[in-house]
Design an enzyme around this catalytic site. Structure first.
Site, PDB file in Angstrom:
ATOM      1  N   HIS A  19       0.892  -0.986   0.021  1.00  0.00           N
ATOM      2  CA  HIS A  19       0.022  -0.197  -0.013  1.00  0.00           C
ATOM      3  C   HIS A  19       1.023   1.281  -0.053  1.00  0.00           C
ATOM      4  O   HIS A  19       2.115   1.182   0.217  1.00  0.00           O
ATOM      5  CB  HIS A  19      -0.948   0.048   1.223  1.00  0.00           C
ATOM      6  CG  HIS A  19      -2.017  -1.236   1.090  1.00  0.00           C
ATOM      7  ND1 HIS A  19      -2.942  -1.332   2.210  1.00  0.00           N
ATOM      8  CD2 HIS A  19      -2.338  -2.065   0.190  1.00  0.00           C
ATOM      9  CE1 HIS A  19      -3.750  -2.121   1.807  1.00  0.00           C
ATOM     10  NE2 HIS A  19      -3.120  -2.662   0.715  1.00  0.00           N
ATOM     11  N   GLU A  75       1.094   3.657   2.184  1.00  0.00           N
ATOM     12  CA  GLU A  75       1.669   3.799   3.334  1.00  0.00           C
ATOM     13  C   GLU A  75       2.755   3.014   3.794  1.00  0.00           C
ATOM     14  O   GLU A  75       3.953   3.331   4.036  1.00  0.00           O
ATOM     15  CB  GLU A  75       0.706   3.695   4.675  1.00  0.00           C
ATOM     16  CG  GLU A  75      -0.386   4.713   4.562  1.00  0.00           C
ATOM     17  CD  GLU A  75      -1.442   4.377   3.519  1.00  0.00           C
ATOM     18  OE1 GLU A  75      -2.681   5.135   3.819  1.00  0.00           O
ATOM     19  OE2 GLU A  75      -1.361   3.528   2.935  1.00  0.00           O
ATOM     20  N   SER A 135      -7.337   7.905   3.450  1.00  0.00           N
ATOM     21  CA  SER A 135      -7.397   7.503   4.834  1.00  0.00           C
ATOM     22  C   SER A 135      -6.801   6.040   4.979  1.00  0.00           C
ATOM     23  O   SER A 135      -6.933   5.084   4.106  1.00  0.00           O
ATOM     24  CB  SER A 135      -8.977   7.346   5.193  1.00  0.00           C
ATOM     25  OG  SER A 135      -8.893   6.810   6.683  1.00  0.00           O
ATOM     26  N   CYS A 190      -6.113   1.803   5.586  1.00  0.00           N
ATOM     27  CA  CYS A 190      -6.847   0.918   5.864  1.00  0.00           C
ATOM     28  C   CYS A 190      -6.706   0.284   7.119  1.00  0.00           C
ATOM     29  O   CYS A 190      -5.555   1.026   8.135  1.00  0.00           O
ATOM     30  CB  CYS A 190      -6.560  -0.231   4.686  1.00  0.00           C
ATOM     31  SG  CYS A 190      -4.929  -1.138   4.947  1.00  0.00           S
ATOM     32  N   CYS A 241      -2.662  -0.703   7.327  1.00  0.00           N
ATOM     33  CA  CYS A 241      -1.766   0.419   7.394  1.00  0.00           C
ATOM     34  C   CYS A 241      -1.842   1.398   8.738  1.00  0.00           C
ATOM     35  O   CYS A 241      -1.096   1.805   9.404  1.00  0.00           O
ATOM     36  CB  CYS A 241      -2.121   1.522   6.185  1.00  0.00           C
ATOM     37  SG  CYS A 241      -1.614   0.539   4.637  1.00  0.00           S
TER      38      CYS A 241
END
Length: 194
Positions: free
Chosen positions: A92, A94, A116, A118, A121
């Protein structure tokens, strides 16, 4: 050696896009200290959104992230979602930015994410001890802001119009990929999409 971007450089989209695409370890060649100190939260969020655009252009989920040192404003890590591109379930935005930064002390850093985070993360952000998180889109996805705040991590919402629009377009074009990114392949199979 003189850096290309200095205090006279305007923070245009072209400049911020160049920062997004330059490898993190080479940014010191591109950015002088006085330029870096002049970057605002909005500028860092734009860099995260440019990273999200990069992922989208590669056929991936449009999510980007940037990690900065709070005092120097130096970029320590950045990344974009490569779930599809690298065939990896947890690459992802992040997680890629955290991997780019390496095994550092995150307690004096801020993570800027275009969407935002998940559940996975958000948990990693908490486990790594970030001092602050700035989120660019809670319109298309949200929910872990409260989790992070309950864990003592301040969360700021800095909605980015371009990032919101890009993710909405991606979601309508690729609902199965979006569901897989957020909930895993089993969620896609349970929905009968694949």
């Amino acid at each position: 050696m003189m850096s290309l971007f200095n205090k006279q450089t305007e923070n245009s989209d072209a400049v911020l896009r160049a920062i997004a695409h330059m490898p993190t370890k080479s940014l010191h060649v591109l950015m002088a200290e006085e330029f870096t100190l002049g970057l605002s939260d909005t500028d860092f969020m734009r860099i995260a959104v440019f990273l999200a655009e990069k992922s989208y252009a590669e056929g991936g989920c449009p999510i980007g992230a940037v990690i900065i040192d709070n005092s120097t404003r130096k970029i320590l890590g950045k990344g974009h979602n490569t779930l599809v591109q690298e065939n990896h379930p947890y690459n992802h935005g992040e997680t890629c930015a955290i991997r780019d930064a390496g095994r550092i002390d995150f307690s004096t850093t801020t993570l800027f994410t275009s969407l935002s985070p998940c559940d996975i993360c958000a948990t990693l952000i908490y486990m790594r001890g970030f001092s602050r998180v700035v989120i660019g889109d809670v319109t298309n996805a949200g929910g872990n802001e409260n989790f992070l705040e309950e864990k003592g991590i301040p969360v700021d919402i800095l909605q980015d119009r371009n990032g919101i629009s890009l993710y909405a377009r991606f979601r309508s074009e690729n609902p199965d990929q979006e569901l897989e990114d957020w909930h895993g392949l089993s969620a896609v199979k349970n929905q009968g999409i694949k």
